[in-house]
Design a protein around this motif. Structure first.
Motif, short mmCIF file in Angstrom:
data_model
loop_
_atom_site.label_atom_id
_atom_site.label_comp_id
_atom_site.label_asym_id
_atom_site.label_seq_id
_atom_site.Cartn_x
_atom_site.Cartn_y
_atom_site.Cartn_z
N TRP A 139 0.85 -1.19 0.00
CA TRP A 139 0.00 0.00 0.00
C TRP A 139 0.88 1.24 0.00
CZ3 TRP A 139 -5.30 0.33 -0.41
CH2 TRP A 139 -6.00 -0.86 -0.31
N ARG A 156 0.71 5.74 -0.33
CA ARG A 156 -0.10 6.96 -0.32
C ARG A 156 0.55 7.99 -1.23
NH1 ARG A 156 -0.61 10.38 4.94
NH2 ARG A 156 -0.68 12.12 3.47
N ASP A 168 -3.89 12.61 7.09
CA ASP A 168 -4.03 11.37 6.33
C ASP A 168 -4.71 11.60 4.99
OD1 ASP A 168 -4.82 9.55 9.39
OD2 ASP A 168 -2.88 9.86 8.41
N SER A 216 -4.40 10.20 -1.58
CA SER A 216 -4.88 9.05 -2.35
C SER A 216 -4.08 7.83 -1.94
CB SER A 216 -4.71 9.30 -3.86
OG SER A 216 -5.59 10.29 -4.30
N TYR A 217 -4.75 6.72 -1.84
CA TYR A 217 -4.11 5.48 -1.39
C TYR A 217 -4.22 4.44 -2.50
CZ TYR A 217 -3.89 7.60 3.18
OH TYR A 217 -3.59 8.45 4.22
#
Lengths: 118, 109
Positions: free
Chosen positions: B34, B36, B83, B86-87
C-alpha cells in the motif's frame, strides 16, 4: 533511506518536440528501473522496464518508438518522449529496486516529472 | 487499472474515525503493498504484506490479505487530517509492480 531523483520535476514543451526525463538512484545501484505514467485522478500505469545494458521491455499498448528508454549506467535511466503531443501530458514516475534485491519487495520511487505539452 | 480495482473510489470521514479501503487484484502475487500519494506528489510506501501472510500491522495501519479472494484491505485507525491523500495498492509479480485504481481519502478536521 535510498533515494531516487528525477529531473526535471516539471517541463512544458511545444507539440512535436522531444522531452528527456532522467531517473537517478542516488545512493544505490539499480540494474532495473521502472517507468510509470499517471494521468490526472488516475492510477499509475506501468509503461516499461528499463534494463541496464540491454533493451527495455514495454508493457502492452506502450509504443517503444514513442517512449525511448536508455539505461545508461547502474544509476541512470532516461525516458525520452519523442514528438510529444498534448495527449502525452502526464505525470511520469520512475522507480528502482536496489541491485541484488530485484526480487525483493522494496522499490524506491522518484518524486515524478510533470509534463505538459502545448 | 492494470491490476485491479479499489473501493471506494472516494471516502470522506471526520477526524478520529476509521477509514477502510479495499483492493482487488487479478493475478497471483508475491506480495501486496500500500502506498499513499499526496496531490501531485510522489509515492510513499506504507506497508507490505506477503502472499503467505493474512494480516499485518504498522502503527495506525492494519492490512489484511485474502489470496483466495484476491483482495486486500487497508484500515487506518483514528484518522487525522494529515491522512488526506490518495491510497493505492500495488501487487508485485515477476518483479513488476501493478497499481490499483486508488481511493481518495478526505479526512475533515
Amino acid at each position: 533511506g535510498a533515494v531516487v531523483s528525477q529531473h526535471p520535476s516539471w517541463v512544458i514543451c511545444k507539440s512535436g518536440t522531444s522531452v528527456k526525463i532522467e531517473c537517478r538512484s542516488l545512493d544505490f545501484q539499480a540494474t532495473t528501473m521502472f517507468w510509470y505514467r499517471q494521468f490526472p485522478k488516475q492510477s499509475l500505469m506501468l509503461m516499461a522496464t528499463s534494463n541496464e545494458g540491454s533493451k527495455a521491455t514495454y508493457e502492452q499498448g506502450v509504443e517503444k518508438d514513442k517512449f525511448l528508454i536508455n539505461h545508461a549506467s547502474l544509476t541512470l535511466s532516461t525516458l525520452t518522449v519523442t514528438s510529444a503531443h498534448p495527449e502525452d501530458s502526464s505525470f511520469y514516475i520512475c522507480s528502482a529496486p536496489p541491485w541484488g534485491r530485484e526480487s525483493q519487495e522494496t522499490q524506491y520511487f522518484g518524486p515524478g516529472t510533470r509534463l505538459l505539452v502545448l | 487499472s492494470q491490476q485491479g480495482e479499489e473501493d471506494p473510489q472516494a471516502l470522506s470521514i471526520q477526524e478520529g474515525e476509521n477509514a477502510t479501503m479495499n483492493c482487488s487484484y487479478k493475478t497471483s502475487i508475491n506480495n501486496l503493498q500500500w502506498y499513499r500519494q499526496n496531490s501531485g506528489r510522489g509515492l510513499v510506501h506504507l506497508i507490505l504484506i506477503r502472499s503467505n501472510e493474512r494480516e499485518k500491522h504498522s502503527g495506525r495501519l492494519r492490512v489484511t490479505l485474502d489470496t483466495s479472494k484476491k483482495s486486500s484491505s487497508l484500515l487506518i485507525t483514528a484518522s487525522r487530517a494529515a491522512d488526506t491523500a490518495s491510497y493505492f495498492c500495488a501487487t508485485e509479480t515477476f518483479n513488476k509492480f501493478y497499481f490499483g485504481s486508488g481511493t481518495k481519502l478526505n479526512v475533515k478536521p
